[in-house]
Design a protein around this motif. Structure first.
Motif, PDB file in Angstrom:
ATOM      1  N   CYS A  66       0.865  -1.190   0.000  1.00 62.37           N
ATOM      2  CA  CYS A  66       0.000   0.000   0.000  1.00 62.37           C
ATOM      3  C   CYS A  66       0.899   1.236   0.000  1.00 62.37           C
ATOM      4  O   CYS A  66       1.805   1.356   0.816  1.00 62.37           O
ATOM      5  CB  CYS A  66      -0.888  -0.001   1.246  1.00 62.37           C
ATOM      6  SG  CYS A  66      -1.682   1.599   1.516  1.00 62.37           S
ATOM      7  N   CYS A 107      -6.536   0.916  -3.353  1.00 61.97           N
ATOM      8  CA  CYS A 107      -6.230   0.045  -2.215  1.00 61.97           C
ATOM      9  C   CYS A 107      -7.311   0.190  -1.145  1.00 61.97           C
ATOM     10  O   CYS A 107      -7.720   1.294  -0.805  1.00 61.97           O
ATOM     11  CB  CYS A 107      -4.860   0.412  -1.630  1.00 61.97           C
ATOM     12  SG  CYS A 107      -4.458  -0.497  -0.131  1.00 61.97           S
ATOM     13  N   CYS A 167      -7.051  -1.259   2.015  1.00 60.07           N
ATOM     14  CA  CYS A 167      -6.491  -1.768   3.269  1.00 60.07           C
ATOM     15  C   CYS A 167      -7.060  -0.984   4.457  1.00 60.07           C
ATOM     16  O   CYS A 167      -7.712   0.041   4.290  1.00 60.07           O
ATOM     17  CB  CYS A 167      -4.964  -1.688   3.250  1.00 60.07           C
ATOM     18  SG  CYS A 167      -4.323  -0.029   3.550  1.00 60.07           S
ATOM     19  N   CYS A 190      -6.032   2.736   4.545  1.00 58.73           N
ATOM     20  CA  CYS A 190      -6.717   3.580   3.563  1.00 58.73           C
ATOM     21  C   CYS A 190      -8.164   3.820   3.986  1.00 58.73           C
ATOM     22  O   CYS A 190      -8.661   4.947   3.932  1.00 58.73           O
ATOM     23  CB  CYS A 190      -6.642   2.952   2.173  1.00 58.73           C
ATOM     24  SG  CYS A 190      -4.981   3.059   1.445  1.00 58.73           S
TER      25      CYS A 190
END
Ligand SMILES: [Zn+2]
Length: 744
Positions: free
Chosen positions: A175, A212, A214, A217
């Motif tokens: 990321c 992304c 994740c 994020c």
């Protein structure tokens, strides 16, 4: 206050004291520091002077592969750098693989490293040769131990799965917007800058590999915007709009963080992001141009139907954002294609023309080679020949400014909010069409970023072109109006200014007053089998300038899309009127239902001292799609009518030439790149095909007195006439390119 600016001022002060700004490389050029080439240098002894950015003219990049250490021959590379007069290098240091004995936990040392320091060796060897050196890192992938220790550092797809690397499945995709970059890579960059006296760190693939999802994020985006991460790419989706802004902020924050951390250790060094481009590039180029002291355009070569002039276009796009700051043009010596044969070699003709386009448009060449072990050496003498010439004529390539008077606007906001998923067709194809038309017409021109339309940045131009620049803010419209009030001219096409900067359609054009028309509420298209009638005067000599060269032409093909407009200002008789679509099948039905209308398809008028031409159709995009000679001629005529002035350089002769004109401190140059080739619109070029005599008339800048004219490629004095205001030169023939140098 920007930390970059602070430290920049601080070290400028230092260099003024020690007086070492110029001639930094003299001491070590030509010194074969024999066995010493492997000895780490004392940093202060050999480091280039403070503000190094504008010094290097020819870059060399060696990206090591993991099994290079102990296997490849560094001596071969260092000798090669010296032989080709490379004065700067970009060398692999860290990221997915470390090429020095790193102590940062989880920073993966090459499995072949043993006790060696291949980065350090190459660094020292380059320094001994007086070269600028930047270290390369690539953070986009990580090994299993990183995954195991910090699973949250790995990028996550829309379905919530951690992303394996698409090409090397034993690796994971990282990321870009979370702690992997902000913490781990910051530590790596600090370590590199502490151990080696580098001039900067070049970050490849630093900005992420797609969306992304994740945990970082999700959380950070929600904290900043109150929204969940977007699940669509539609610019109408509020979350998507917020994401585009947030992602930029985050990446610029990262860029500034790394630059600050590096400069805190090495005041002259910076983080140099591999970033940038034209309308379709994601990071705002105005901000990029403000942060970067130097930048490199990663357009390594062409594939598919990329035109040969693309490298020149890239140079113009970067300059529009960076101005006088140096821009390097990264080129691959191999085939650039979706299938990525990274160890391949291009034809000499292709490489020569690709690099010539970059050089003619102001970029400094940077060759890139992956793998220290060379499997195919054919490229090496080719780059040596290209760089050898570049080195010989270097003083004529140190440009001060372009002398072009035409600026073509590009707009990232139009691509993002109006083009979105169809930006290539709805936005970029208009630009490509206008670009091709100007090139065919041999008009020197620049690109202009739409967020740099203020007086300072458009002062050099007499004409600004808006190739369907649909999204313009009120302020941008006012800047364009101010340009016209100051005597400038404008050509605009299709939906230019019909939307605001966020992609919301206005009730009327933002530039309705300049165009002299208002939006009649409808956009028609795609149109089949529609035409345009040319309205010639009874006496052809009285016809509008727009119709020059078309006196025997009653009608031409129309474009594919048109905006319904109604005139609001007084216009003279229009040169173009609409013949509406009529059936194209069955053939018995193919006859015009209406042979003549009053619907003008070109609105041309004088506004103060300026001239404004508005085409309410996609003439530029249609030119790119169909390449109709008539459309190209109309566009060229419109440019000549609107500029209403002598060109800075006029070139007569056969062939397709890219013509650029530059001012140096004590000279002026005209580059003529010969693009006359069967493979111009789809490479690679097989052979260089010479073109015949070109007659070149150069208008001398006010106050300049020409003393000598020289051809820098043919290396001879041409037939030339120098008068008070002009230099007329005959160039007998051009193989790949010629450069006319006029000394003052
Ligand atoms: Zn993430």
């Amino acid at each position: 206050m920007d930390a970059n600016k602070l430290s920049r001022r601080a070290f400028l002060g230092t260099s003024a004291l020690t007086g070492v700004v110029s001639g930094f490389s003299r001491t070590f050029v030509g010194l074969k520091a024999d066995p010493a080439f492997l000895v780490p240098t004392s940093a202060e002894q050999t480091a280039p002077a403070a503000d190094w950015f504008d010094k290097p003219m020819r870059w060399a990049q060696l990206t090591l592969v993991e099994n290079d250490p102990g296997r490849y021959d560094p001596r071969l590379w260092l000798d090669y750098f010296e032989r080709i007069h490379a004065d700067a290098a970009c060398l692999s240091a860290g990221g997915v693989v470390a090429y020095y004995p790193t102590n940062v936990p989880l920073h993966h040392r090459s499995a072949w490293l043993r006790d060696a320091d291949p980065f350090g060796e190459l660094f020292a060897g380059c320094r001994a040769r007086g070269m600028v050196v930047i270290a390369r890192t690539d953070p986009h992938a990580a090994h299993q131990d990183v995954y195991d220790a910090h699973p949250d550092w790995i990028a996550v797809d829309a379905e919530g799965r951690k992303r394996r690397h698409w090409a090397s499945p034993e690796l994971w995709v990282t990321c870009a917007l979370g702690p992997y970059n902000f913490e781990f890579m910051t530590a790596v960059h600090r370590e590199i800058a502490s151990r080696y006296d580098v001039d900067g760190i070049f970050g490849n693939r630093w900005s992420g590999s797609g969306m992304c999802y994740c945990e970082h994020c999700e959380r950070n985006f929600r904290a900043a915007t109150g929204l969940a991460l977007p699940r669509t790419t539609s610019p109408r989706d509020p979350s998507r709009r917020a994401y585009l802004a947030w992602q930029q902020d985050r990446l610029f924050e990262l860029w500034r963080l790394w630059s600050r951390e590096i400069a805190a250790i090495r005041p002259r060094a910076r983080f140099i992001a591999n970033a940038g481009g034209g309308a379709l590039s994601p990071l705002d180029m105005k901000t990029v141009g403000e942060i970067a002291d130097i930048l490199f355009a990663d357009r390594q070569g062409r594939s598919g139907s990329t035109p040969l002039w693309t490298n020149g276009k890239t140079a113009k796009e970067y300059r529009a954002a960076l101005g006088r700051k140096p821009v390097g043009g990264i080129f691959s010596v191999g085939v650039e294609d979706a299938h990525r044969w990274k160890d391949s070699v291009q034809s000499e003709a292709e490489l020569r023309l690709w690099v010539a386009e970059g050089t003619a448009n102001g970029m400094r060449p940077w060759f890139t080679k992956f793998s220290g072990t060379v499997y195919d050496t054919r490229w090496m003498p080719i780059v040596e020949r290209i760089y050898g010439w570049h080195h010989r004529v270097e003083r004529y390539l140190r440009n001060e400014r372009p002398l072009a008077r035409v600026g073509v606007v590009y707009s990232q906001q139009t691509a993002a909010f109006y083009g979105a998923d169809r930006a290539r067709e709805k936005v970029e194809d208009h630009t490509l069409g206008f670009y091709q038309a100007l090139l065919e017409a041999r008009v020197p021109f620049e690109m202009v970023h739409d967020r740099r339309l203020d007086a300072e940045h458009v002062r050099a131009f007499t004409l600004i072109v808006l190739p369907n620049i649909a999204c313009l803010s009120d302020r941008q419209c006012e800047e364009i109006r101010a340009f016209v009030r100051g005597g400038g001219s404008v050509i605009a096409t299709f939906e230019s200014s019909l939307y605001d900067e966020r992609g919301e359609r206005r009730s009327d054009f933002g530039l309705a007053d300049l165009f002299g028309v208002r939006f009649a509420g409808r956009v028609e298209g795609p149109m089949q089998n529609s035409y345009i009638r040319l309205e010639h005067a009874a006496d052809a000599r009285a016809s509008h300038r727009l119709l020059q060269g078309l006196h025997d032409t009653p009608r031409i093909i129309n474009g594919v899309w048109r905006v319904d407009v109604a005139p609001d200002a007084a216009f003279e008789a229009t040169p173009l009127t609409l013949i509406p679509s009529y059936p194209d099948l069955p053939m018995e039905m193919v006859y015009p239902r209406v042979e003549k209308t009053n619907a003008s398809q070109a609105f041309l008028r004088e506004v103060g001292r300026g001239r404004v031409a508005y085409f309410p159709w996609d003439i530029d995009r249609a030119f790119w799609e169909v390449m109709s000679l008539d459309h190209g001629r109309l566009l060229a005529n419109a440019v000549d009518w609107a500029t209403n002035d002598e060109r800075p350089v006029a070139v007569r002769g056969p062939g397709l030439l890219d013509v650029t004109i530059w001012r140096q401190q004590a000279s002026l140059t005209v580059h003529l790149v010969n693009l006359t080739n069967a493979m111009t619109m789809k490479g690679p070029v097989r052979e260089l095909v010479p073109i015949g005599e070109q007659r070149v008339r150069i208008a001398l800048p006010a106050g300049a007195k020409a003393s000598r004219v020289h051809l820098l490629v043919a290396d001879r004095t041409p037939e030339a006439t120098i008068s008070g205001e002009h230099v007329d030169v005959v160039v007998p023939s051009i193989l790949d390119r010629e450069v006319i140098a006029v000394d003052f």
